[in-house]
Design a protein around this motif. Sequence first.
Motif, PDB file in Angstrom:
ATOM      1  N   THR A  28       0.812  -1.226   0.000  1.00  0.00           N
ATOM      2  CA  THR A  28       0.000   0.000   0.000  1.00  0.00           C
ATOM      3  C   THR A  28       0.844   1.275   0.000  1.00  0.00           C
ATOM      4  N   PRO A  29       1.868   1.409   0.864  1.00  0.00           N
ATOM      5  CA  PRO A  29       2.656   2.659   0.838  1.00  0.00           C
ATOM      6  C   PRO A  29       3.287   2.928  -0.520  1.00  0.00           C
ATOM      7  N   ARG A  30       3.794   1.871  -1.178  1.00  0.00           N
ATOM      8  CA  ARG A  30       4.429   2.080  -2.484  1.00  0.00           C
ATOM      9  C   ARG A  30       3.399   2.502  -3.520  1.00  0.00           C
ATOM     10  N   ILE A  31       2.212   1.916  -3.492  1.00  0.00           N
ATOM     11  CA  ILE A  31       1.170   2.264  -4.460  1.00  0.00           C
ATOM     12  C   ILE A  31       0.712   3.707  -4.250  1.00  0.00           C
ATOM     13  N   VAL A  32       0.544   4.115  -2.995  1.00  0.00           N
ATOM     14  CA  VAL A  32       0.160   5.502  -2.701  1.00  0.00           C
ATOM     15  C   VAL A  32       1.280   6.453  -3.136  1.00  0.00           C
ATOM     16  N   PHE A  33       2.530   6.079  -2.860  1.00  0.00           N
ATOM     17  CA  PHE A  33       3.662   6.909  -3.282  1.00  0.00           C
ATOM     18  C   PHE A  33       3.702   7.048  -4.800  1.00  0.00           C
ATOM     19  N   ASN A  34       3.514   5.935  -5.525  1.00  0.00           N
ATOM     20  CA  ASN A  34       3.500   5.991  -6.991  1.00  0.00           C
ATOM     21  C   ASN A  34       2.424   6.943  -7.495  1.00  0.00           C
TER      22      ASN A  34
END
Length: 252
Positions: A28-34
């Motif tokens: 989730t953090p990586r997807i939100v960051f992307n």
Amino acid sequence: MTFERRYSDTWQFIGGENFLELVLDPQTPRIVFNTLYLVIASTAIDTLVGLGLAVLMEGSFRGLRFIRTLYLLPIMTAPIIVALSWRAMFNNDAGWINYGLSLLHLPQPVWLGSPLLAMPAVIISDMWTGVPFQAVLLLAGLLGVSVELKEAAQMDGANRWQVFWHVTIPSIRPVLMIAVILKFIDTFRKFEGIQLLTTGGPGIASTTLNLHIFVTGLTYDRVGYAAAFGVVMIAMIAATVGLLYTGMRRTT
């Protein structure tokens, strides 16, 4: 609180488990960051380049009307056609981009297969439609700036840059903020370009909330979990637009 089908043909009420799983999911953090990376970078680049082109198109020279008309063509192009065209240009073996780099004796990277370059490639492809859209909106604002204000500033000794920064920019600030808000919303919704260019890869290096919702809900049939991500995306859009709107009211 959502419903989800779990290993049967019936739907079961599972409360807030989807949101808890979303928070605990390491992806989730990586997807939100992307998503934020794409939205902020694409909006900033497209708006700045679009403003520069709008300033150029504000002038008066032969063929200006024809050039302004040409800027509408990328906006009218189907997103799927744009994505397929850019995928061909980013091709490692036969793409025009790497071919041009080879002529300059520069490295030819694997654009769509590199975790570091996949998202920049998506941002570059988005400029095809994003820059003309911003340029057209900002040109409308520039054409509405009072000529008398510019002439008065020049008579007071201001140079062209000072006139642009202290007269033109404040005059088009409402149009500029609307252009930024529309671009933010449009980039949050971006799907075809990412799906056809990188499919969210490599890994999840270019996966955004919009694409993740599609894959989770339709490919893995986890509709409830996808809906939870949809709520997060809507909240992010609402918060971003709210902040921009508040900033716009304070500066006008």
